[in-house]
Design a protein around this motif. Sequence first.
Motif, PDB file in Angstrom:
ATOM      1  N   ASN A   1      -8.602  70.773   7.079  1.00  0.00           N
ATOM      2  CA  ASN A   1      -8.072  71.446   8.266  1.00  0.00           C
ATOM      3  C   ASN A   1      -6.618  71.852   8.104  1.00  0.00           C
ATOM      4  OD1 ASN A   1     -10.356  71.585   9.762  1.00  0.00           O
ATOM      5  ND2 ASN A   1     -10.011  69.700  10.897  1.00  0.00           N
ATOM      6  N   PRO A   2      -5.775  70.942   7.595  1.00  0.00           N
ATOM      7  CA  PRO A   2      -4.352  71.314   7.483  1.00  0.00           C
ATOM      8  C   PRO A   2      -4.090  72.343   6.399  1.00  0.00           C
ATOM      9  CG  PRO A   2      -4.650  68.953   7.123  1.00  0.00           C
ATOM     10  CD  PRO A   2      -5.998  69.552   7.198  1.00  0.00           C
ATOM     11  N   LEU A   3      -5.102  72.663   5.583  1.00  0.00           N
ATOM     12  CA  LEU A   3      -4.893  73.706   4.570  1.00  0.00           C
ATOM     13  C   LEU A   3      -4.383  74.969   5.250  1.00  0.00           C
ATOM     14  CD1 LEU A   3      -7.965  73.643   2.154  1.00  0.00           C
ATOM     15  CD2 LEU A   3      -5.600  73.109   1.624  1.00  0.00           C
ATOM     16  N   GLN A   4      -4.927  75.197   6.442  1.00  0.00           N
ATOM     17  CA  GLN A   4      -4.601  76.404   7.176  1.00  0.00           C
ATOM     18  C   GLN A   4      -3.146  76.377   7.635  1.00  0.00           C
ATOM     19  OE1 GLN A   4      -7.731  76.886   9.920  1.00  0.00           O
ATOM     20  NE2 GLN A   4      -7.180  78.976  10.453  1.00  0.00           N
TER      21      GLN A   4
ATOM     22  N   ASP B   1       0.845  68.627   0.068  1.00  0.00           N
ATOM     23  CA  ASP B   1       1.425  68.436   1.384  1.00  0.00           C
ATOM     24  C   ASP B   1       0.318  68.435   2.441  1.00  0.00           C
ATOM     25  OD1 ASP B   1       3.481  68.161   3.220  1.00  0.00           O
ATOM     26  OD2 ASP B   1       3.531  70.327   3.598  1.00  0.00           O
ATOM     27  N   ALA B   2      -0.611  69.399   2.283  1.00  0.00           N
ATOM     28  CA  ALA B   2      -1.719  69.509   3.237  1.00  0.00           C
ATOM     29  C   ALA B   2      -2.598  68.265   3.188  1.00  0.00           C
ATOM     30  CB  ALA B   2      -2.553  70.753   2.932  1.00  0.00           C
ATOM     31  N   LEU B   3      -2.877  67.807   1.965  1.00  0.00           N
ATOM     32  CA  LEU B   3      -3.712  66.618   1.795  1.00  0.00           C
ATOM     33  C   LEU B   3      -3.022  65.411   2.428  1.00  0.00           C
ATOM     34  CD1 LEU B   3      -6.305  65.642   0.343  1.00  0.00           C
ATOM     35  CD2 LEU B   3      -4.840  64.919  -1.526  1.00  0.00           C
ATOM     36  N   ASN B   4      -1.725  65.331   2.179  1.00  0.00           N
ATOM     37  CA  ASN B   4      -0.921  64.243   2.698  1.00  0.00           C
ATOM     38  C   ASN B   4      -0.984  64.224   4.227  1.00  0.00           C
ATOM     39  OD1 ASN B   4       0.814  62.113   2.575  1.00  0.00           O
ATOM     40  ND2 ASN B   4       2.641  63.412   2.633  1.00  0.00           N
ATOM     41  N   GLN B   5      -0.781  65.405   4.826  1.00  0.00           N
ATOM     42  CA  GLN B   5      -0.814  65.511   6.283  1.00  0.00           C
ATOM     43  C   GLN B   5      -2.216  65.265   6.817  1.00  0.00           C
ATOM     44  OE1 GLN B   5       1.520  66.205   8.585  1.00  0.00           O
ATOM     45  NE2 GLN B   5       3.125  66.094   7.026  1.00  0.00           N
ATOM     46  N   GLY B   6      -3.195  65.777   6.087  1.00  0.00           N
ATOM     47  CA  GLY B   6      -4.556  65.746   6.599  1.00  0.00           C
ATOM     48  C   GLY B   6      -5.195  64.378   6.468  1.00  0.00           C
ATOM     49  N   VAL B   7      -4.812  63.627   5.454  1.00  0.00           N
ATOM     50  CA  VAL B   7      -5.491  62.362   5.209  1.00  0.00           C
ATOM     51  C   VAL B   7      -4.554  61.171   5.340  1.00  0.00           C
ATOM     52  CG1 VAL B   7      -6.885  61.067   3.578  1.00  0.00           C
ATOM     53  CG2 VAL B   7      -7.054  63.558   3.636  1.00  0.00           C
ATOM     54  N   LEU B   8      -3.527  61.136   4.485  1.00  0.00           N
ATOM     55  CA  LEU B   8      -2.713  59.923   4.419  1.00  0.00           C
ATOM     56  C   LEU B   8      -1.902  59.705   5.692  1.00  0.00           C
ATOM     57  CD1 LEU B   8      -1.583  60.337   0.717  1.00  0.00           C
ATOM     58  CD2 LEU B   8      -3.561  59.130   1.635  1.00  0.00           C
ATOM     59  N   GLN B   9      -1.303  60.795   6.200  1.00  0.00           N
ATOM     60  CA  GLN B   9      -0.488  60.663   7.403  1.00  0.00           C
ATOM     61  C   GLN B   9      -1.318  60.808   8.671  1.00  0.00           C
ATOM     62  OE1 GLN B   9       3.101  60.537   7.167  1.00  0.00           O
ATOM     63  NE2 GLN B   9       2.750  60.278   4.979  1.00  0.00           N
ATOM     64  N   ASN B  10      -2.590  61.000   8.493  1.00  0.00           N
ATOM     65  CA  ASN B  10      -3.431  61.311   9.638  1.00  0.00           C
ATOM     66  C   ASN B  10      -4.128  60.044  10.110  1.00  0.00           C
ATOM     67  OD1 ASN B  10      -5.312  62.194  11.429  1.00  0.00           O
ATOM     68  ND2 ASN B  10      -6.123  63.828  10.139  1.00  0.00           N
TER      69      ASN B  10
END
Lengths: 323, 299
Positions: free
Chosen positions: A290-293, A24-33
Amino acid sequence: MPAALAAFILFAWTQEATPLDLWDALNQGVLQNATFIQQTLVRAVPLVLAALAVVIPARAGLVNVGGEGQLILGAVAATGLGVAVGSSLPGPFSWLLCILIGAMAGGLWGGLCGALKVWFRAPEPVTTVLANFIAISIMLYLLYQPWRDPEGTGQPQSRPLDTAAMLPMIPGSRVSIAILVVVGFAVLVWWLLARTNWGFRIRVTGGNPEAARRSGLPTARLSIASIGLGGAMAGIGGALNLIGLEGQLRPDITIGFGFVAFLAAFLARGSVVKAALLALLFSAIVVASNPLQLRAGLDGSAVYVLLGCLCLGMAALSRRRTV
Amino acid sequence: MIEIIFASGIAVGTALLFPSLGELINQRAGVTNLGTEGGMLGGALAGVIAGLATGSAWWGLAAGALAGVAVAAIFAWAVVLRGGNQLASGLIVWFLMLGLTSVIGRDYVGQGVTSLSTMPIPVLAEIPFLGRVLFTHDPLVYGGFLAIPLLWWFLTRTRAGLKVRATGERPLVVDAAGHSAVRTQFTALLAGGALTGLGGAYLSVGQVGNWSTDMTNGYGFVAVAVVIFSAWRVGWTAGGAYLFGAMIATASVLQARGFAVNQHLLDALPYLVTLVVLVIISARRVQQPEALSAALSTR
């Protein structure tokens, strides 16, 4: 590499971040970012230059672990100048001066350790590390007392630079032109090391100091110059990070970037192009995590675990080859 | 004031003494371990966690030593078995531990842990000045006093110590004599790791009484510098560790007395002094272990 990633995923799991959270974090941080690439380029400014700070002295056989301190002093010097100049100079002049003084600060800091090595045989991997701690203290001293912005609240920070002193953005993006300057310097360093007489000389100095001395090369001067030039690169990185992004000095302005860059340069085994690309990759990892946090609830420092695992994997797989 | 500086210098220096002695073992066996900082972080956090769980400082110290061994095992795997570059592997291990301890330690920040109680030695503590400086500490400080001659004896007077030194000088000879340089180096790294972790745990459990992120603040790197400027001798290594402790104590005493010096400049003092001493001593040509930093052949 898969083992390193697996280790990180397991670690995250013990911290109650499931693989799904990580995805989810990867998705938010990279793909959706939408601004992922832009953020990566912004981060890459100090990282690439600090990596060059390792590569240049490595050619002369010197290990520069002081990128962190050199970045910091570059930012400190640029802040001092930027705040003093205020809006009295037109932008381009103040940018040039900031870059120049950043280069001088970082260069002196690195060159000093080089001189201690050449004149007193003080091992530079250790002196450069110690110099980092002194540089941090200098910055904190300035931030907590003489330079503290009286209008700031909470964390101490310097007065913000005048908007005219800040680098403009590349049109249509939120990336300052600092990244173009970085590309310029990377090419310059590559050319210097690979195509010039000076580059050849420091390679000889690093490869076979005895032969270099006997053939009349000024090895002491070349050694100091190589680590001084490296330090100057990191100093420029600190200055560009300040006038391209941060706008004011704060205590954690470069938290750990110098060390991340060292690992990138080390894994690149002294190649300018590879070091720059790896620094870019690491900057992407830093941004992506970053979104890991927020998303996965991990502490911000989790990215060091990820980088540590990856580097350990890479370093241990590359047997018997050293910079 | 001098008395306070010396006494607390000995106490603070003990946190650096154990990692320095550990690093000395490593370097005598031919490995420069910059991961010492990571081992100290691991020991410091493990010490606090175990100390909180058991309510006993001693379990905390034991856990710290164990954590130090675990961290050293990662480093030893990379360097000895995989032939990774020593300096880079050390920094990577530090990085890894900085991240790990920050993440895991977040829940423990600021939680007080029972620390060691001081145990003045009956008669000796009465000696003017020296008694106060040397003999009014917690048991681990005395343990440090004992560790110094013990390590000297081990390195210079025992067969195992000879093997360690030989591995740092001529690993091929060790192999030719039917011993294993690889195994010796690996063991030396683990032993050094135990001391390093113990030092970290002494810092958190014994001295400060809690955990804070990145609390070792470069002590591990100072340990490396101390070993180099001691010219790889046990006594000088110990002296260097206590000197550094005295510098830190000086900084905090000056500050407590309202000396008009900025705290952050005082914080730089120990590193500056270490750097200066390192430079002065490096200027004399000293013999380092011949095979220091050379990778062993594992085949």
